[in-house]
Design a protein around this motif. Structure first.
Motif, PDB file in Angstrom:
ATOM      1  N   LEU A  16       0.878  -1.064   0.073  1.00 31.09           N
ATOM      2  CA  LEU A  16       0.281   0.621  -0.048  1.00 31.09           C
ATOM      3  C   LEU A  16       1.338   0.703  -0.058  1.00 31.09           C
ATOM      4  O   LEU A  16       0.495   2.214  -0.628  1.00 31.09           O
ATOM      5  N   TYR A  21      -0.234   3.543  -3.348  1.00 32.83           N
ATOM      6  CA  TYR A  21      -0.240   5.236  -2.881  1.00 32.83           C
ATOM      7  C   TYR A  21       0.569   6.118  -3.900  1.00 32.83           C
ATOM      8  O   TYR A  21      -0.232   6.542  -4.924  1.00 32.83           O
ATOM      9  N   GLN A  37     -10.262   5.524  -4.610  1.00 32.42           N
ATOM     10  CA  GLN A  37     -10.948   5.764  -3.520  1.00 32.42           C
ATOM     11  C   GLN A  37     -11.208   5.213  -2.851  1.00 32.42           C
ATOM     12  O   GLN A  37     -11.068   3.663  -2.064  1.00 32.42           O
ATOM     13  N   LYS A  40      -8.210   2.755  -1.493  1.00 29.34           N
ATOM     14  CA  LYS A  40      -7.697   2.511  -0.271  1.00 29.34           C
ATOM     15  C   LYS A  40      -8.612   2.020   0.725  1.00 29.34           C
ATOM     16  O   LYS A  40      -7.839   1.229   1.547  1.00 29.34           O
ATOM     17  N   TYR A  44      -7.756  -0.472   3.380  1.00 27.92           N
ATOM     18  CA  TYR A  44      -7.532  -0.326   4.602  1.00 27.92           C
ATOM     19  C   TYR A  44      -9.046  -1.541   5.157  1.00 27.92           C
ATOM     20  O   TYR A  44      -8.520  -2.225   5.888  1.00 27.92           O
TER      21      TYR A  44
END
Length: 113
Positions: A16, A21, A37, A40, A44
């Motif tokens: 990540l 990123y 999004q 991500k 998470y």
């Protein structure tokens, strides 16, 4: 053992931070709050379920299965990104290979319980 000490957690975190990123920063502005999004959030979620699987022994299998679902979702999301030409075939291959490795570690962890 803390979840952050697990190899699967470390590999996910490194993927990540060091790979995903920087790639997401190059996505078009129109995708910053959509596909970017979603990727991500899937990462998470994956990290969250790894931590939960490590700490909540009574529900370990359920959390491991949730983590597996997040890995499968990431395969789909990166495939969409490749088809939209937000990432190259080479980057997609690297990401898929890294996710496969994380998935194999998770599979071994699931079989060991």
């Amino acid at each position: 053992m803390k979840a952050t000490d697990l190899i699967i957690y470390k590999k996910t975190e490194v993927l990540l931070n060091q790979t995903v990123y920087p790639i997401l920063k190059n996505f078009p502005q129109s995708e910053k709050f959509a596909l970017s999004q979603e990727i991500k959030q899937a990462f998470y979620g994956l990290m969250k379920y790894i931590i939960l699987a490590n700490n909540v022994k009574a529900k370990r299998r359920m959390y491991q299965e949730e983590a597996d679902a997040r890995i499968k979702l990431l395969f789909v999301l990166f495939s969409v990104a490749k088809h939209q030409r937000y990432i190259t075939q080479k980057k997609n291959y690297f990401l898929q290979t890294a996710l496969e490795e994380i998935g194999k570690i998770l599979g071994g962890w699931m079989r060991s319980n």
